[in-house]
Write an enzyme that holds these catalytic residues in place. Structure first.
Site, short mmCIF file in Angstrom:
data_model
loop_
_atom_site.label_atom_id
_atom_site.label_comp_id
_atom_site.label_asym_id
_atom_site.label_seq_id
_atom_site.Cartn_x
_atom_site.Cartn_y
_atom_site.Cartn_z
N ARG A 45 0.83 -1.21 0.00
CA ARG A 45 0.00 0.00 0.00
C ARG A 45 0.87 1.26 0.00
O ARG A 45 0.57 2.25 -0.67
CB ARG A 45 -0.92 -0.03 1.23
CG ARG A 45 -1.89 1.13 1.30
CD ARG A 45 -2.96 0.88 2.37
NE ARG A 45 -3.88 2.00 2.47
CZ ARG A 45 -4.05 2.75 3.55
NH1 ARG A 45 -3.34 2.48 4.66
NH2 ARG A 45 -4.89 3.76 3.56
N HIS A 49 0.78 4.32 -2.66
CA HIS A 49 0.56 5.70 -2.23
C HIS A 49 1.72 6.60 -2.65
O HIS A 49 1.51 7.75 -3.03
CB HIS A 49 0.36 5.77 -0.72
CG HIS A 49 -1.02 5.40 -0.27
ND1 HIS A 49 -1.71 6.11 0.68
CD2 HIS A 49 -1.84 4.40 -0.65
CE1 HIS A 49 -2.91 5.56 0.87
NE2 HIS A 49 -3.00 4.51 0.08
N VAL A 53 1.28 9.97 -5.78
CA VAL A 53 1.20 11.32 -5.24
C VAL A 53 2.27 12.25 -5.78
O VAL A 53 3.43 11.87 -5.92
CB VAL A 53 1.28 11.28 -3.70
CG1 VAL A 53 1.49 12.68 -3.13
CG2 VAL A 53 0.01 10.66 -3.14
N SER A 64 9.09 9.76 -1.62
CA SER A 64 8.75 10.98 -0.87
C SER A 64 7.82 10.69 0.29
O SER A 64 7.75 11.44 1.26
CB SER A 64 8.15 12.04 -1.81
OG SER A 64 7.12 11.48 -2.59
N ASN A 81 -2.76 9.44 4.29
CA ASN A 81 -1.57 8.61 4.55
C ASN A 81 -1.37 8.29 6.03
O ASN A 81 -0.53 7.46 6.38
CB ASN A 81 -0.31 9.29 4.01
CG ASN A 81 -0.16 9.11 2.51
OD1 ASN A 81 -0.70 8.15 1.94
ND2 ASN A 81 0.56 10.00 1.86
N ASP A 234 -10.30 -9.16 2.35
CA ASP A 234 -10.71 -10.42 1.73
C ASP A 234 -11.10 -11.34 2.88
O ASP A 234 -10.25 -11.82 3.62
CB ASP A 234 -9.53 -10.98 0.92
CG ASP A 234 -9.75 -12.42 0.44
OD1 ASP A 234 -10.75 -13.06 0.82
OD2 ASP A 234 -8.90 -12.91 -0.33
#
Length: 314
Positions: A45, A49, A53, A64, A81, A234
């Site tokens: 994840r 992210h 961005v 970053s 975040n 899930d």
């Protein structure tokens, strides 16, 4: 808006400078994963992210998101975040320390994160794939850049397609990358609207399987719901990277609106069914999409640096 750099990444970027980099990263990631399986969804994840961005050519897979700011205004401090699990940051930081010990000042945090994202997929039972390398670490990390760049749990297919297209990714890529929700968890506030206030006439989202809705209500009661309660994305194989996520969508057991719409919308439904019926088809599309994701807005040469510490600019 620049979506993809033409800069050349290469699978063999470190062959002469740090030939064991993949092994070093894999060992560090494996050790961390054996301590906690949250390592897998957290690292995957975080990579997503990071890549999504930025602004125009400042966006992209440039680590970053790893920058820590004393003022609380770095990318990781943005509202979208704050929920990134600490285990993802820890995974990349530990891998960086291990790499620095053998190849000081040579391998970017951005490349280490891309390798770690691949490694956790494999550790969770998913497909292996070659990772292109040669990114440099970004020189900017602002919380203000994050807004409206990441897909929220309430998005419909149109919004998802537009957001992914702005990063050079197709609808098939978007559906395949959504399959990362085969591992990981969420919190009640991200989907409670589907249980209690979907619309004036129908409090429960009618596209949600009724028995599954009841199960979710038990985990997330309307009043006094514990914000720390974790609900698996899930419900069937929550820690295994597989195509069961898509089988759940067909059974109307997608947790987020943004998951379930992929089956409900006729434009994406056929692909969801194809992935539900064939792990091989899903794996092929996922690995292709991950390689494309890893090219978004990369920095090379003097556009970036090789950070010594992933949480701080040099």
């Amino acid at each position: 808006m620049a979506v993809e750099s033409d800069a050349q990444l290469s699978e063999n970027f470190y062959t002469s400078t740090c030939p064991n980099v993949e092994l070093i990263v894999r060992q560090a990631v494996t050790t961390k994963y054996q301590q906690t399986t949250i390592t897998a969804p957290a690292t995957l994840r975080m990579f997503f992210h990071d890549c999504f961005v930025g602004v125009c050519s400042l966006a992209g897979c440039d680590a970053s998101v790893l920058i820590a700011s004393g003022n609380g205004d770095a990318e990781k401090d943005a509202q979208d975040n704050i929920s990134l699990a600490g285990d993802g940051f820890d995974t990349v930081n530990k891998a960086k320390v291990a790499v620095e010990a053998q190849c000081p000042g040579l391998v970017s945090c951005a490349d280490i994160m891309a390798l770690a994202a691949r490694d956790v997929v494999v550790l969770a039972g998913g497909p292996g794939f070659k990772v292109e390398l040669g990114r440099r670490d970004g020189l900017v990390s602002n919380a203000s850049r994050v807004e409206r760049k990441l897909p929220g749990p309430e998005l419909d297919v149109n919004s998802l397609v537009d957001l992914f297209a702005s990063n050079g990714l197709t609808m098939t890529d978007m559906i395949a990358l959504s399959g990362a929700h085969t591992i990981g968890f969420s919190h009640c506030d991200r989907f409670a609207n589907r249980l209690y206030n979907f619309s004036a006439l129908m409090p429960v989202d009618p596209t949600l399987d009724p028995a599954y809705a009841q199960q979710l209500m038990q985990s997330c009661p309307r009043v006094g719901s514990d914000p720390s309660v974790a609900v698996n994305l899930d419900l069937t194989t929550p820690n295994v990277f597989d195509n069961v996520y898509f089988q759940n969508l067909v059974a109307r057991k997608g947790l987020f609106t943004s998951d379930q719409v992929l089956f409900n919308d006729f434009r994406s439904q056929a692909t969801v069914i194809r992935f539900a019926n064939s792990a091989e088809e899903f794996n092929r599309a996922f690995t292709s999409a991950m390689r494309k994701l890893g090219r978004v807005g990369i920095k090379v040469g003097n556009q970036g640096e090789i950070r010594r510490d992933c949480s701080a600019f040099n």
